[in-house]
Structure formats: C-alpha cells, structure tokens
Design an enzyme around this catalytic site. Sequence first.
Site, PDB file in Angstrom:
ATOM      1  N   VAL A  23       7.939  -1.853  -1.787  1.00  0.00           N
ATOM      2  CA  VAL A  23       7.209  -2.057  -0.537  1.00  0.00           C
ATOM      3  C   VAL A  23       8.041  -2.971   0.338  1.00  0.00           C
ATOM      4  O   VAL A  23       8.926  -3.689  -0.142  1.00  0.00           O
ATOM      5  CB  VAL A  23       5.808  -2.668  -0.775  1.00  0.00           C
ATOM      6  N   SER A  24       7.768  -2.970   1.644  1.00  0.00           N
ATOM      7  CA  SER A  24       8.638  -3.664   2.582  1.00  0.00           C
ATOM      8  C   SER A  24       8.412  -5.164   2.629  1.00  0.00           C
ATOM      9  O   SER A  24       9.342  -5.931   2.862  1.00  0.00           O
ATOM     10  CB  SER A  24       8.468  -3.075   3.988  1.00  0.00           C
ATOM     11  N   THR A  25       7.183  -5.623   2.418  1.00  0.00           N
ATOM     12  CA  THR A  25       6.894  -7.051   2.544  1.00  0.00           C
ATOM     13  C   THR A  25       6.092  -7.533   1.352  1.00  0.00           C
ATOM     14  O   THR A  25       5.493  -6.745   0.606  1.00  0.00           O
ATOM     15  CB  THR A  25       6.079  -7.350   3.823  1.00  0.00           C
ATOM     16  N   GLN A  28       2.381  -6.453   1.171  1.00  0.00           N
ATOM     17  CA  GLN A  28       2.008  -5.115   0.755  1.00  0.00           C
ATOM     18  C   GLN A  28       1.937  -5.038  -0.764  1.00  0.00           C
ATOM     19  O   GLN A  28       2.577  -5.817  -1.474  1.00  0.00           O
ATOM     20  CB  GLN A  28       3.015  -4.100   1.297  1.00  0.00           C
TER      21      GLN A  28
END
Length: 313
Positions: A23-25, A28
């Site tokens: 996931v990007s962050t 998340q």
Amino acid sequence: MAKTPRNQSSRRPQGQLIGYARVSTDEQATEAQEMELRSAGCETIVLEHGSGASRARPALARLVREIDAGDTLVVVRLDRLARSVSHLLDVIEDLTAKGAHFRSLTDPIDTTTPQGMFSLQVLGAVAQLERALNSERTKAGIKAARAKGRMPGNPGIREGRPEALAKMTVTQKAAYGARLRSSANQWLPIVRRMRPDHTWDDISRVLRQRGLDWTPERLRRAVKWMVSEGMADKSLLRKSPPRPAEDRLMTLVVGIHSSNPELTLREIANQLERLHERTPRGGTKWAPSSVKNLLDRAKRSGLLEAPEHAGKE
C-alpha cells in the site's frame, strides 16, 4: 524458504507461494490483499508501505534476492508490484534468474503456465513498441521544430539567461527535496544509527544490501540537504574517527544488527561476505561465532544497547 511437496497431478513447479502486498501510505491497510493472497494458498506474505511511483522497495528487493528456485511470488494485482511494464519485466527477469516464478491473481500473468508466459511476452512486445513510438515522436518533433527554424528545449536555458537558469535551479532543488522526503523513512533511520561511527562507504554498502541504490557521495549529499532543512541532526555530518580494523567491523556488525534485529548470526555473516568484508583474521568466509564475538564485544563496550542481540545461527 521451506519447500512444499509437489502435487503429482499438477504441472506447477515444486515450491511455496509467497505473497507480496503493498500500500502507498502507513494509513492504508493491507488486510484485503492479505485475505486474497491467503485464499490463493500463500502461507508467507511480505508487506510493504511505499509509493507506487518509486522503484525503491526494500522488502520486495529482499524477497526477490532470497526467494528459492521453484517458489512463486504472488500479487493480487500487477500495480501492487510494479510502477510500469518495464519495471514489471525487470522484476520477473530477476525472478527467472533465480529459477522462481510470478503470478498475479487478477491478471492473466502466471509464468508457471504457457498462457501466462504468452501474456508476458505480449506485455514485453507492447513495452518495446511503446519505447520505439516515443523515440520516433521525439525525433519527429525535433525535426519539425528545426524545419521551422526553432531549436528544441527552453530558449532561455539554451541562451543562458540568468532568470531562466535560476528558475531551473529552483525547480531541480524542489524535485530533489521531494524525492528525498518521500524515501527518507527507508534510509535515514539507518544513517542515524550508524553515523558518525561508520564511513559513508560502509553505510552505502549496507543500504545497497537492503535494495537501496546509494553511492557514498550521493548519500553524504542527501544527509547534508536533510540537515540544512532541519530534518536531521548536524552531528551526522561529523567526520568519522579513525578506527582499528576490528573496531570498524564491530560497529559495522552492530549497524547491520540494529537495522534489522531479527537477522540471525548466519544472515549477518552472509551480508558481511556479500559486502566483501574480511574477518578479524583476514579471511573471506564469516562464521556465526565470529559475528557473535563482535556483538558480545559491542555489548560489553556499551555500543550495543539492546538487552538481547541475534543469538540464533
């Protein structure tokens, strides 16, 4: 990685399914991906938080580096693994070199099947065509501009106008800072643990072993920028004190252990061999006992503050 028995009625290669979820962050969650991967038979799942726009994926790099022949790397979707077709093909090429395989649950890519390999070849052809078309468009645009008496590029920069050069410098610095900020959580904690006891060369080699492409000079320059922006302490830039060879090895081993306390003595020894570090006696092969001796010495000297260090071979 442990092997699972071959299913005699299946044509899939022997080995285990290893899931990769990204996931990007940090905000998340990976739970949805984990559920799909476990449903597909993945007992081991590697998790990573990182932007899809960046190829800097330490967890993925380590997975690909340590995967066994016959194992299969599994993702829910292709965009969880790669930022572009070329990036995807690079990862699959690395897996193939290790004798491992790749599978996407929601895309027709499975390198253990003829159909999946055909889909992969189509993707490769598309990527090659895209590169060729982009090159032709660029050449055609330059040719058309020259035919009209115009030169490609920014005329202010080409003519050396101070205001244009200053604007370009500001833009470049802003882009450089954005890149450093976006990746700082991957490399800055290691720098903080190892500086100034280690040289920039020592730290860059440790980072490269974790899949991060840093040269000593680029790393020193990046830290200098972080210090100038108030994001790092200026003590990181202090000159490293000269150390006897064994003291340098001791602090290097502590740095490797501190960056990943879960590493076993054997894994630390393997990293030292990949870094081409010689043992205290000048040998090229590291034994777990040699690593343990250095960690014990570091503990006695107060360099290693953790109550326990890697004790398994």
